[in-house]
Design an enzyme around this catalytic site. Structure first.
Site, mmCIF file in Angstrom:
data_model
loop_
_atom_site.group_PDB
_atom_site.id
_atom_site.type_symbol
_atom_site.label_atom_id
_atom_site.label_comp_id
_atom_site.label_asym_id
_atom_site.label_seq_id
_atom_site.Cartn_x
_atom_site.Cartn_y
_atom_site.Cartn_z
ATOM 1 N N TYR A 11 0.819 -1.226 0.000
ATOM 2 C CA TYR A 11 0.000 0.000 0.000
ATOM 3 C C TYR A 11 0.851 1.274 0.000
ATOM 4 O O TYR A 11 0.366 2.321 0.422
ATOM 5 C CB TYR A 11 -0.940 -0.017 1.208
ATOM 6 C CG TYR A 11 -2.199 -0.848 1.005
ATOM 7 C CD1 TYR A 11 -3.049 -0.647 -0.094
ATOM 8 C CD2 TYR A 11 -2.555 -1.823 1.929
ATOM 9 C CE1 TYR A 11 -4.205 -1.400 -0.269
ATOM 10 C CE2 TYR A 11 -3.732 -2.581 1.760
ATOM 11 C CZ TYR A 11 -4.548 -2.355 0.654
ATOM 12 O OH TYR A 11 -5.700 -3.093 0.490
ATOM 13 N N ASN B 29 -13.632 -4.067 3.471
ATOM 14 C CA ASN B 29 -14.247 -4.245 2.143
ATOM 15 C C ASN B 29 -13.754 -5.491 1.408
ATOM 16 O O ASN B 29 -13.911 -5.623 0.204
ATOM 17 C CB ASN B 29 -14.115 -2.970 1.307
ATOM 18 C CG ASN B 29 -12.682 -2.598 1.002
ATOM 19 O OD1 ASN B 29 -11.758 -3.338 1.335
ATOM 20 N ND2 ASN B 29 -12.481 -1.475 0.343
ATOM 21 N N HIS C 39 -9.001 -6.798 -2.543
ATOM 22 C CA HIS C 39 -8.139 -5.826 -3.227
ATOM 23 C C HIS C 39 -8.029 -6.207 -4.690
ATOM 24 O O HIS C 39 -7.946 -7.391 -5.026
ATOM 25 C CB HIS C 39 -6.738 -5.822 -2.610
ATOM 26 C CG HIS C 39 -5.745 -5.075 -3.448
ATOM 27 N ND1 HIS C 39 -5.608 -3.702 -3.373
ATOM 28 C CD2 HIS C 39 -4.903 -5.486 -4.437
ATOM 29 C CE1 HIS C 39 -4.696 -3.320 -4.262
ATOM 30 N NE2 HIS C 39 -4.257 -4.374 -4.919
HETATM 31 N N1 UDP Z 1 -9.526 2.588 2.904
HETATM 32 C C1 UDP Z 1 -9.981 2.943 4.150
HETATM 33 N N2 UDP Z 1 -10.521 4.196 4.296
HETATM 34 C C2 UDP Z 1 -10.642 5.065 3.260
HETATM 35 C C3 UDP Z 1 -10.189 4.675 1.988
HETATM 36 C C4 UDP Z 1 -9.633 3.428 1.837
HETATM 37 O O1 UDP Z 1 -9.897 2.178 5.091
HETATM 38 O O2 UDP Z 1 -11.163 6.167 3.459
HETATM 39 C C5 UDP Z 1 -8.944 1.243 2.722
HETATM 40 C C6 UDP Z 1 -9.913 0.304 2.009
HETATM 41 O O3 UDP Z 1 -9.802 -0.973 2.620
HETATM 42 C C7 UDP Z 1 -9.364 0.273 0.611
HETATM 43 C C8 UDP Z 1 -7.871 0.421 0.840
HETATM 44 O O4 UDP Z 1 -7.788 1.337 1.919
HETATM 45 O O5 UDP Z 1 -9.711 -0.934 -0.053
HETATM 46 C C9 UDP Z 1 -7.068 0.941 -0.321
HETATM 47 O O6 UDP Z 1 -7.624 2.166 -0.743
HETATM 48 P P1 UDP Z 1 -7.841 2.475 -2.290
HETATM 49 O O7 UDP Z 1 -8.224 3.901 -2.413
HETATM 50 O O8 UDP Z 1 -6.659 1.996 -3.064
HETATM 51 O O9 UDP Z 1 -9.147 1.592 -2.629
HETATM 52 P P2 UDP Z 1 -9.306 0.251 -3.504
HETATM 53 O O10 UDP Z 1 -8.302 0.329 -4.631
HETATM 54 O O11 UDP Z 1 -9.075 -0.917 -2.588
HETATM 55 O O12 UDP Z 1 -10.727 0.293 -4.004
HETATM 56 MG MG MG Z 2 -6.265 0.690 -4.589
#
Ligand code: UDP
Ligand code: MG
Length: 162
Positions: free
Chosen positions: A60, A123, A126
């Site tokens: 991440y 959620n 990934h």
């Molecule tokens: N996440 C979170 N709070 C937020 C945004 C993201 O906990 O406000 C977590 C969520 O589990 C997400 C992950 O961080 O899946 C990675 O964020 P990203 O924006 O990359 O979302 P994704 O690609 O997983 O849809």
């Molecule tokens: Mg992402």
């Protein structure tokens, strides 16, 4: 030949998909694998691992300035994760479509997060967000020898090739 080219492209596009610890603990591995499999995408790597916190931070790294970064990395490293590579035409973009919006409150019904999750911090899945991240994430989680290239019998029924 156009048909050769189409098959070639389908074989080349790969994305990294991971079932996070919440998805594993909730018994959703088969449900999630099934959605990619039924679509017609091909599984080329799969393993179950507990990533270290340092590994989660690498995964991440793009989000390291975000307020939720630490909690997110703690969570990803808190238990088993199912790491996978899926292959197929358009799999990066369409994989994200199958997954649904980041916040399950905004994910459409019919998507994995829409059907199976409630809050953004849990959620369950990934998926790589583009060709560059797909390449980087596959290389981070898998060694080249763990990626299995094979021809699926179903390919001639999924793609327009003879
Ligand atoms: N996440 C979170 N709070 C937020 C945004 C993201 O906990 O406000 C977590 C969520 O589990 C997400 C992950 O961080 O899946 C990675 O964020 P990203 O924006 O990359 O979302 P994704 O690609 O997983 O849809
Ligand atoms: Mg992402």
């Amino acid at each position: 030949l156009l048909q050769d080219h189409q098959l070639h492209a389908a074989e080349l596009e790969r994305t990294f998909i991971a079932i996070k610890p919440d998805g594993v603990q909730r018994g959703l591995i088969a449900e999630i694998v099934s959605r990619f499999e039924r679509k017609g995408f091909k599984l080329v790597a799969i393993k179950i691992v507990v990533p270290s916190k340092e590994f989660a931070q690498k995964h991440y790294h793009d989000l390291k300035e975000r307020p939720f970064f630490n909690g997110l990395c703690d969570f990803l490293s808190s238990g088993p994760v199912v790491a996978m590579v899926w292959e197929g035409e358009g799999v990066i973009k369409y994989g994200r479509k199958l997954i649904g919006a980041t916040d399950p409150q905004k994910s459409e019904p019919g998507t994995i997060r829409g059907d199976l999750a409630v809050v953004v911090g849990r959620n369950i899945i990934h998926g790589s967000d583009g060709p560059e991240t797909a390449k980087d994430e596959i290389a981070l989680w898998f060694s080249p020898s763990e990626l299995v290239s094979y021809t699926s019998n179903a390919e001639k029924w999924i793609y327009e090739v003879n």
